[in-house]
Design an enzyme around this catalytic site. Sequence first.
Site, mmCIF file in Angstrom:
data_model
loop_
_atom_site.group_PDB
_atom_site.id
_atom_site.type_symbol
_atom_site.label_atom_id
_atom_site.label_comp_id
_atom_site.label_asym_id
_atom_site.label_seq_id
_atom_site.Cartn_x
_atom_site.Cartn_y
_atom_site.Cartn_z
ATOM 1 N N ASP A 155 -0.815 8.664 -3.614
ATOM 2 C CA ASP A 155 -1.269 10.056 -3.733
ATOM 3 C C ASP A 155 -2.707 10.260 -3.244
ATOM 4 O OD1 ASP A 155 -0.931 12.717 -4.384
ATOM 5 O OD2 ASP A 155 -1.518 12.460 -6.477
ATOM 6 N N ASN A 198 8.673 17.634 -3.396
ATOM 7 C CA ASN A 198 7.807 17.808 -2.233
ATOM 8 C C ASN A 198 8.374 18.766 -1.170
ATOM 9 O OD1 ASN A 198 6.513 14.399 -2.385
ATOM 10 N ND2 ASN A 198 5.554 16.288 -3.087
HETATM 11 C C1 IPE Z 1 3.918 12.537 -6.095
HETATM 12 O O1 IPE Z 1 2.765 13.147 -5.643
HETATM 13 C C2 IPE Z 1 4.843 12.261 -4.971
HETATM 14 C C3 IPE Z 1 4.370 11.302 -3.982
HETATM 15 C C4 IPE Z 1 3.243 10.651 -3.980
HETATM 16 C C5 IPE Z 1 5.283 11.066 -2.909
HETATM 17 P P1 IPE Z 1 2.549 14.730 -5.679
HETATM 18 O O2 IPE Z 1 1.215 14.967 -5.106
HETATM 19 O O3 IPE Z 1 3.695 15.406 -5.038
HETATM 20 O O4 IPE Z 1 2.598 15.026 -7.234
HETATM 21 P P2 IPE Z 1 1.967 16.216 -8.075
HETATM 22 O O5 IPE Z 1 2.444 17.494 -7.442
HETATM 23 O O6 IPE Z 1 0.504 16.079 -7.994
HETATM 24 O O7 IPE Z 1 2.474 16.014 -9.447
HETATM 25 C C1 IPE Z 2 0.742 12.065 -1.319
HETATM 26 O O1 IPE Z 2 -0.422 12.754 -0.988
HETATM 27 C C2 IPE Z 2 1.769 12.086 -0.226
HETATM 28 C C3 IPE Z 2 2.971 12.890 -0.508
HETATM 29 C C4 IPE Z 2 3.208 13.538 -1.598
HETATM 30 C C5 IPE Z 2 3.954 12.958 0.539
HETATM 31 P P1 IPE Z 2 -0.554 14.306 -1.221
HETATM 32 O O2 IPE Z 2 -0.069 14.998 -0.009
HETATM 33 O O3 IPE Z 2 0.109 14.702 -2.488
HETATM 34 O O4 IPE Z 2 -2.100 14.470 -1.334
HETATM 35 P P2 IPE Z 2 -2.888 15.446 -2.314
HETATM 36 O O5 IPE Z 2 -2.435 15.117 -3.702
HETATM 37 O O6 IPE Z 2 -2.533 16.840 -1.928
HETATM 38 O O7 IPE Z 2 -4.326 15.124 -2.092
HETATM 39 MG MG MG Z 3 -0.565 14.790 -4.410
#
Ligand code: IPE
Ligand code: IPE
Ligand code: MG
Length: 246
Positions: free
Chosen positions: A25, A73
């Site tokens: 993340d 997502n």
């Molecule tokens: C969880 O991260 C999913 C992945 C890292 C693939 P998100 O960024 O989607 O989760 P939330 O929305 O912060 O809970």
């Molecule tokens: C995790 O990084 C990757 C996926 C969920 C695919 P994020 O895209 O959630 O990054 P932040 O949380 O917005 O910084």
């Molecule tokens: Mg994220």
Amino acid sequence: MLFKKKKTEVAEYRKVPVHLGIIMDGNGRWAKKRGLPRQAGHVTGAQVFRKITKYCEKCGVSYLTVYAFSTENWRRPQDEVDAIMNLLRQYLKESLADFQQENIRTRFIGDRTPLSQDIQELMAEAEQTTAHKTGMTLNIAINYGGRQEIAYAARRLAEKAAAGEIVPDSIDEQAVEDALFTEGQPPVDLILRPSGEYRLSNFLIWQSAYAEYVFMDDILWPDFSEKDLERAFLEFGRRDRRFGGV
Ligand code: IPE
Ligand code: IPE
Ligand code: MG
């Protein structure tokens, strides 16, 4: 002298989990901090994923499950979803050659049916090419959700019961476990999440019932390095896992 003592302490605590889960993340925030589009964070994040996977295998992790795309997502803007899917496609194409050299068994967990046909074919090819590997098992969670997984397990068991293959009374914890995507794999020992979010976000909710959690709020995934993994192994080694005992 003091330094020497510290080093002994470090070696004493470091523990490599059998099954490690990583919530990759912080890609978006990493990009934003640099004035780049979110997609740029995913590009760098994908490179870090490759590096860390290889390092885990080297360290002796037996099972590594990475969260790459959740069932939630899809709520993101279409261009971001497309960019992530393109990265997945690229990773699969490039890795097919790489897979031959490495002793890693690659599997995908989650519902792959909404993914485009060519990606589904590449996934199947990656799984077939690496099925005989004897080293680390890598589970890549794509369109994965813990609740979705448990619902699938319930459906599989109900179908078996309806077909007369099992009786409802025989459905115990083991039976549920055997109906999950991670069938046959040990529970998760350690879950790691960079980026400062202190939540599971629907990742491995059954498998992590007794996992240890290391939430790192001082790093975003695209900056993650081997030394951060080592920090987590040290922290993991310090935990007293009692599993309800004394
Ligand atoms: C969880 O991260 C999913 C992945 C890292 C693939 P998100 O960024 O989607 O989760 P939330 O929305 O912060 O809970
Ligand atoms: C995790 O990084 C990757 C996926 C969920 C695919 P994020 O895209 O959630 O990054 P932040 O949380 O917005 O910084
Ligand atoms: Mg994220």
